[in-house]
Design a protein around this motif. Structure first.
Motif, PDB file in Angstrom:
ATOM      1  N   TYR A 205       0.824  -1.215   0.000  1.00  0.00           N
ATOM      2  CA  TYR A 205       0.000   0.000   0.000  1.00  0.00           C
ATOM      3  C   TYR A 205       0.855   1.261   0.000  1.00  0.00           C
ATOM      4  O   TYR A 205       0.572   2.212  -0.746  1.00  0.00           O
ATOM      5  N   ARG A 206       1.902   1.284   0.788  1.00  0.00           N
ATOM      6  CA  ARG A 206       2.727   2.495   0.914  1.00  0.00           C
ATOM      7  C   ARG A 206       3.384   2.835  -0.420  1.00  0.00           C
ATOM      8  O   ARG A 206       3.355   4.002  -0.855  1.00  0.00           O
ATOM      9  N   LEU A 207       3.963   1.839  -1.074  1.00  0.00           N
ATOM     10  CA  LEU A 207       4.630   2.106  -2.346  1.00  0.00           C
ATOM     11  C   LEU A 207       3.620   2.388  -3.465  1.00  0.00           C
ATOM     12  O   LEU A 207       3.921   3.152  -4.388  1.00  0.00           O
ATOM     13  N   LEU A 208       2.425   1.796  -3.366  1.00  0.00           N
ATOM     14  CA  LEU A 208       1.391   2.122  -4.351  1.00  0.00           C
ATOM     15  C   LEU A 208       0.969   3.586  -4.210  1.00  0.00           C
ATOM     16  O   LEU A 208       0.767   4.286  -5.208  1.00  0.00           O
ATOM     17  N   MET A 209       0.854   4.056  -2.970  1.00  0.00           N
ATOM     18  CA  MET A 209       0.525   5.469  -2.745  1.00  0.00           C
ATOM     19  C   MET A 209       1.596   6.369  -3.360  1.00  0.00           C
ATOM     20  O   MET A 209       1.279   7.373  -4.025  1.00  0.00           O
ATOM     21  N   LEU A 210       2.857   6.036  -3.167  1.00  0.00           N
ATOM     22  CA  LEU A 210       3.942   6.832  -3.749  1.00  0.00           C
ATOM     23  C   LEU A 210       3.877   6.819  -5.279  1.00  0.00           C
ATOM     24  O   LEU A 210       4.095   7.842  -5.939  1.00  0.00           O
ATOM     25  N   ALA A 211       3.558   5.651  -5.847  1.00  0.00           N
ATOM     26  CA  ALA A 211       3.458   5.545  -7.299  1.00  0.00           C
ATOM     27  C   ALA A 211       2.297   6.380  -7.826  1.00  0.00           C
ATOM     28  O   ALA A 211       2.397   7.024  -8.884  1.00  0.00           O
ATOM     29  N   ARG A 212       1.180   6.395  -7.102  1.00  0.00           N
ATOM     30  CA  ARG A 212       0.040   7.221  -7.514  1.00  0.00           C
ATOM     31  C   ARG A 212       0.404   8.706  -7.459  1.00  0.00           C
ATOM     32  O   ARG A 212      -0.033   9.499  -8.301  1.00  0.00           O
ATOM     33  N   ILE A 213       1.191   9.087  -6.475  1.00  0.00           N
ATOM     34  CA  ILE A 213       1.620  10.481  -6.360  1.00  0.00           C
ATOM     35  C   ILE A 213       2.486  10.869  -7.558  1.00  0.00           C
ATOM     36  O   ILE A 213       2.334  11.955  -8.128  1.00  0.00           O
ATOM     37  N   VAL A 214       3.401   9.980  -7.950  1.00  0.00           N
ATOM     38  CA  VAL A 214       4.236  10.240  -9.127  1.00  0.00           C
ATOM     39  C   VAL A 214       3.373  10.377 -10.380  1.00  0.00           C
ATOM     40  O   VAL A 214       3.548  11.304 -11.185  1.00  0.00           O
ATOM     41  N   THR A 215       2.420   9.457 -10.543  1.00  0.00           N
ATOM     42  CA  THR A 215       1.536   9.507 -11.711  1.00  0.00           C
ATOM     43  C   THR A 215       0.770  10.821 -11.770  1.00  0.00           C
ATOM     44  O   THR A 215       0.605  11.418 -12.842  1.00  0.00           O
ATOM     45  N   ALA A 216       0.308  11.269 -10.620  1.00  0.00           N
ATOM     46  CA  ALA A 216      -0.540  12.461 -10.568  1.00  0.00           C
ATOM     47  C   ALA A 216       0.212  13.744 -10.901  1.00  0.00           C
ATOM     48  O   ALA A 216      -0.413  14.747 -11.247  1.00  0.00           O
ATOM     49  N   LEU A 217       1.531  13.727 -10.788  1.00  0.00           N
ATOM     50  CA  LEU A 217       2.288  14.948 -11.056  1.00  0.00           C
ATOM     51  C   LEU A 217       2.080  15.466 -12.481  1.00  0.00           C
ATOM     52  O   LEU A 217       2.157  16.660 -12.737  1.00  0.00           O
ATOM     53  N   CYS A 218       1.812  14.539 -13.421  1.00  0.00           N
ATOM     54  CA  CYS A 218       1.618  14.965 -14.808  1.00  0.00           C
ATOM     55  C   CYS A 218       0.210  15.479 -15.050  1.00  0.00           C
ATOM     56  O   CYS A 218      -0.026  16.213 -16.014  1.00  0.00           O
ATOM     57  N   HIS A 219      -0.731  15.104 -14.201  1.00  0.00           N
ATOM     58  CA  HIS A 219      -2.154  15.292 -14.483  1.00  0.00           C
ATOM     59  C   HIS A 219      -2.535  16.763 -14.651  1.00  0.00           C
ATOM     60  O   HIS A 219      -2.994  17.194 -15.711  1.00  0.00           O
ATOM     61  N   GLY A 220      -2.365  17.533 -13.595  1.00  0.00           N
ATOM     62  CA  GLY A 220      -2.806  18.925 -13.633  1.00  0.00           C
ATOM     63  C   GLY A 220      -2.040  19.748 -14.649  1.00  0.00           C
ATOM     64  O   GLY A 220      -2.613  20.589 -15.357  1.00  0.00           O
ATOM     65  N   ALA A 221      -0.724  19.523 -14.735  1.00  0.00           N
ATOM     66  CA  ALA A 221       0.085  20.285 -15.682  1.00  0.00           C
ATOM     67  C   ALA A 221      -0.316  19.953 -17.114  1.00  0.00           C
ATOM     68  O   ALA A 221      -0.367  20.840 -17.978  1.00  0.00           O
ATOM     69  N   PHE A 222      -0.626  18.679 -17.393  1.00  0.00           N
ATOM     70  CA  PHE A 222      -1.028  18.326 -18.751  1.00  0.00           C
ATOM     71  C   PHE A 222      -2.353  18.976 -19.119  1.00  0.00           C
ATOM     72  O   PHE A 222      -2.492  19.590 -20.187  1.00  0.00           O
ATOM     73  N   PHE A 223      -3.358  18.829 -18.262  1.00  0.00           N
ATOM     74  CA  PHE A 223      -4.655  19.414 -18.585  1.00  0.00           C
ATOM     75  C   PHE A 223      -4.598  20.941 -18.578  1.00  0.00           C
ATOM     76  O   PHE A 223      -5.316  21.606 -19.327  1.00  0.00           O
ATOM     77  N   GLY A 224      -3.748  21.505 -17.715  1.00  0.00           N
ATOM     78  CA  GLY A 224      -3.590  22.955 -17.706  1.00  0.00           C
ATOM     79  C   GLY A 224      -2.999  23.463 -19.004  1.00  0.00           C
ATOM     80  O   GLY A 224      -3.566  24.338 -19.672  1.00  0.00           O
ATOM     81  N   LEU A 225      -1.845  22.917 -19.397  1.00  0.00           N
ATOM     82  CA  LEU A 225      -1.210  23.324 -20.659  1.00  0.00           C
ATOM     83  C   LEU A 225      -2.066  22.931 -21.854  1.00  0.00           C
ATOM     84  O   LEU A 225      -2.183  23.682 -22.834  1.00  0.00           O
ATOM     85  N   GLY A 226      -2.668  21.749 -21.782  1.00  0.00           N
ATOM     86  CA  GLY A 226      -3.495  21.287 -22.885  1.00  0.00           C
ATOM     87  C   GLY A 226      -4.696  22.168 -23.130  1.00  0.00           C
ATOM     88  O   GLY A 226      -5.094  22.397 -24.282  1.00  0.00           O
ATOM     89  N   SER A 227      -5.297  22.698 -22.056  1.00  0.00           N
ATOM     90  CA  SER A 227      -6.437  23.610 -22.206  1.00  0.00           C
ATOM     91  C   SER A 227      -6.028  24.883 -22.928  1.00  0.00           C
ATOM     92  O   SER A 227      -6.766  25.397 -23.780  1.00  0.00           O
ATOM     93  N   VAL A 228      -4.868  25.412 -22.586  1.00  0.00           N
ATOM     94  CA  VAL A 228      -4.373  26.619 -23.251  1.00  0.00           C
ATOM     95  C   VAL A 228      -4.130  26.343 -24.729  1.00  0.00           C
ATOM     96  O   VAL A 228      -4.525  27.128 -25.606  1.00  0.00           O
ATOM     97  N   VAL A 229      -3.479  25.214 -25.032  1.00  0.00           N
ATOM     98  CA  VAL A 229      -3.211  24.856 -26.428  1.00  0.00           C
ATOM     99  C   VAL A 229      -4.517  24.667 -27.196  1.00  0.00           C
ATOM    100  O   VAL A 229      -4.680  25.179 -28.315  1.00  0.00           O
ATOM    101  N   ALA A 230      -5.466  23.942 -26.610  1.00  0.00           N
ATOM    102  CA  ALA A 230      -6.744  23.705 -27.284  1.00  0.00           C
ATOM    103  C   ALA A 230      -7.468  25.010 -27.580  1.00  0.00           C
ATOM    104  O   ALA A 230      -7.989  25.218 -28.682  1.00  0.00           O
ATOM    105  N   ALA A 231      -7.498  25.918 -26.615  1.00  0.00           N
ATOM    106  CA  ALA A 231      -8.184  27.194 -26.810  1.00  0.00           C
ATOM    107  C   ALA A 231      -7.509  28.039 -27.879  1.00  0.00           C
ATOM    108  O   ALA A 231      -8.174  28.763 -28.629  1.00  0.00           O
ATOM    109  N   ASP A 232      -6.190  27.945 -27.975  1.00  0.00           N
ATOM    110  CA  ASP A 232      -5.452  28.753 -28.953  1.00  0.00           C
ATOM    111  C   ASP A 232      -5.567  28.213 -30.377  1.00  0.00           C
ATOM    112  O   ASP A 232      -5.220  28.910 -31.333  1.00  0.00           O
ATOM    113  N   LEU A 233      -6.029  26.988 -30.541  1.00  0.00           N
ATOM    114  CA  LEU A 233      -6.118  26.382 -31.864  1.00  0.00           C
ATOM    115  C   LEU A 233      -7.355  26.814 -32.643  1.00  0.00           C
ATOM    116  O   LEU A 233      -7.440  26.565 -33.849  1.00  0.00           O
TER     117      LEU A 233
END
Length: 396
Positions: free
Chosen positions: A108-136
């Motif tokens: 469980y402990r290492l799975l939590m750490l892995a989920r935290i690593v995975t989540a680091l891309c989430h907000g930044a991707f959707f944030g940058l992606g929203s800007v790119v989508a709107a500019d297109l």
């Protein structure tokens, strides 16, 4: 005439390029949505395999969401000097790594750490992606373009989550995360092939962008995002045990309900894009009120599978219709700091995810029946409508 035909052909080519770029963004959001939401359908199996309670397993949702909330803005700042295309590719690479670590995590402990690593891309991707989508696209189609990118997220609930849940039931939950790794490689290839090669980055200083985040309307927009997500996740995090406890739903029936919920999210995403381009804040207010009514109706309806399933589908439509208007709201209010503000707003959505999952877990721990969790979601939906009224009055 010849010149006019040449211009028309050029415009069509530009339209095709924009469509392919939006499709690439949607492919990546499909993978991100699958890994975020599939855990809901596998929660009982994961809890049993890891030797923890269901509320403790639910903290994997909260841990992911908090990582998005507090980690993604730091990732966005770290990547701010890269052009947006390269930054998005780096983020998808991080997504692939994180999901591989989830599949390999022995406890469980290492799975939590892995989920935290995975989540680091989430907000930044959707944030940058929203800007790119709107500019297109042109100004009158910006909310719809953002909605197209988020179509990947909603289709994840139609296809990725139900099939990922079924795969997890058949072969174990780790097999689901390996499948998500495969989705990540497909998304990376699409982004590499179809994203425009010259996506500029904003040149403002971090200090000036932070000042923009202090604007009243930006703060209110992000508060709306927190409340909307908290309303959804206070109930959806525990939808599998809720349906099992109140309606006696089997795992296969729960997979079917999740499929219908995903269809609702997809329809709501399209609806939200159009509402965001039409009348943004009145739509947000109306959706908040409608959500509260549907969640309250779910309490008696959850005793039987068929009416509960129908209301869950409607709930999905209304819940996700809020996403595109709220994301565009932040981009509009935070002119001059769109990259950071858009990423922080994804953090706001996921802070709401964490808050909602935590509130639901606390309610279950103190003895609230699963079938009464929609009361929490309804109260938060009414708060969305209330804050929306305040923001709309300030606009006027």
């Amino acid at each position: 005439m010849q010149h006019t035909l040449h211009d028309t052909a050029g415009a069509a080519a530009t339209g095709r390029s924009a469509a392919l770029a939006l499709l690439a963004l949607a492919a990546a959001s499909f993978g991100i949505g699958t890994t975020e939401f599939v855990i809901m359908g596998l929660l009982p199996e994961m809890a049993a395999d890891l030797g923890v309670s269901i509320p403790k397993a639910g903290l994997l949702v909260s841990g992911y969401a908090l990582s998005v909330t507090f980690g993604s803005p730091l990732v966005a700042v770290a990547l701010s000097r890269l052009d947006r295309r390269r930054a998005l590719l780096v983020l998808v690479g991080l997504f692939i790594l994180g999901n591989a670590l989830c599949a390999l995590a022995p406890d469980y402990r290492l799975l939590m750490l892995a989920r935290i690593v995975t989540a680091l891309c989430h907000g930044a991707f959707f944030g940058l992606g929203s800007v790119v989508a709107a500019d297109l696209v042109p100004a009158h189609r910006k909310a719809s373009a953002i909605a197209i990118m988020f179509t990947g997220l909603t289709l994840a609930n139609v296809l990725g989550v139900p099939f990922g849940t079924a795969l997890g039931h058949a072969l174990g939950w780790r097999a689901t995360f390996w499948a998500v790794v495969g989705i990540g490689f497909v998304a990376a290839a699409a982004l590499l092939a179809w994203l425009p090669r010259h996506l500029a980055h904003e040149s403002g200083s971090l200090l000036s962008e932070m000042r923009v985040l202090r604007r009243t309307q930006v703060v209110l927009a992000m508060l709306l995002s927190v409340l909307a997500s908290a309303s959804l996740f206070s109930v959806f995090t525990y939808v599998a045990p809720l349906l099992s406890a109140t309606a006696g739903a089997t795992p296969s029936a729960i997979t079917g309900v999740l499929l219908l919920f995903g269809v609702g999210l997809t329809l709501g995403n399209v609806l939200g894009g159009r509402l965001g381009d039409w009348r943004q804040m009145p739509s947000v207010i109306g959706l908040g009120i409608a959500l509260a009514l549907v969640l309250l109706a779910l309490i008696p309806a959850s005793a039987a599978l068929m009416p509960a399933t129908a209301l869950i589908g409607l709930w999905g439509i209304l819940a996700f219709a809020l996403v595109a208007p709220l994301q565009l709201r932040v981009l509009t209010a935070a002119d001059g700091a769109r990259n950071l503000a858009s990423t922080v707003n994804q953090g706001a959505f996921n802070l709401g995810n964490a808050l909602g999952a935590w509130l639901g877990g606390v309610a279950i721990t103190v003895g609230v029946p699963y079938g009464h969790l929609p009361v929490i979601g309804a109260a938060l939906a009414l708060a969305v409508a209330g804050v929306g009224v305040v923001a709309h009055r300030l606009d006027r």
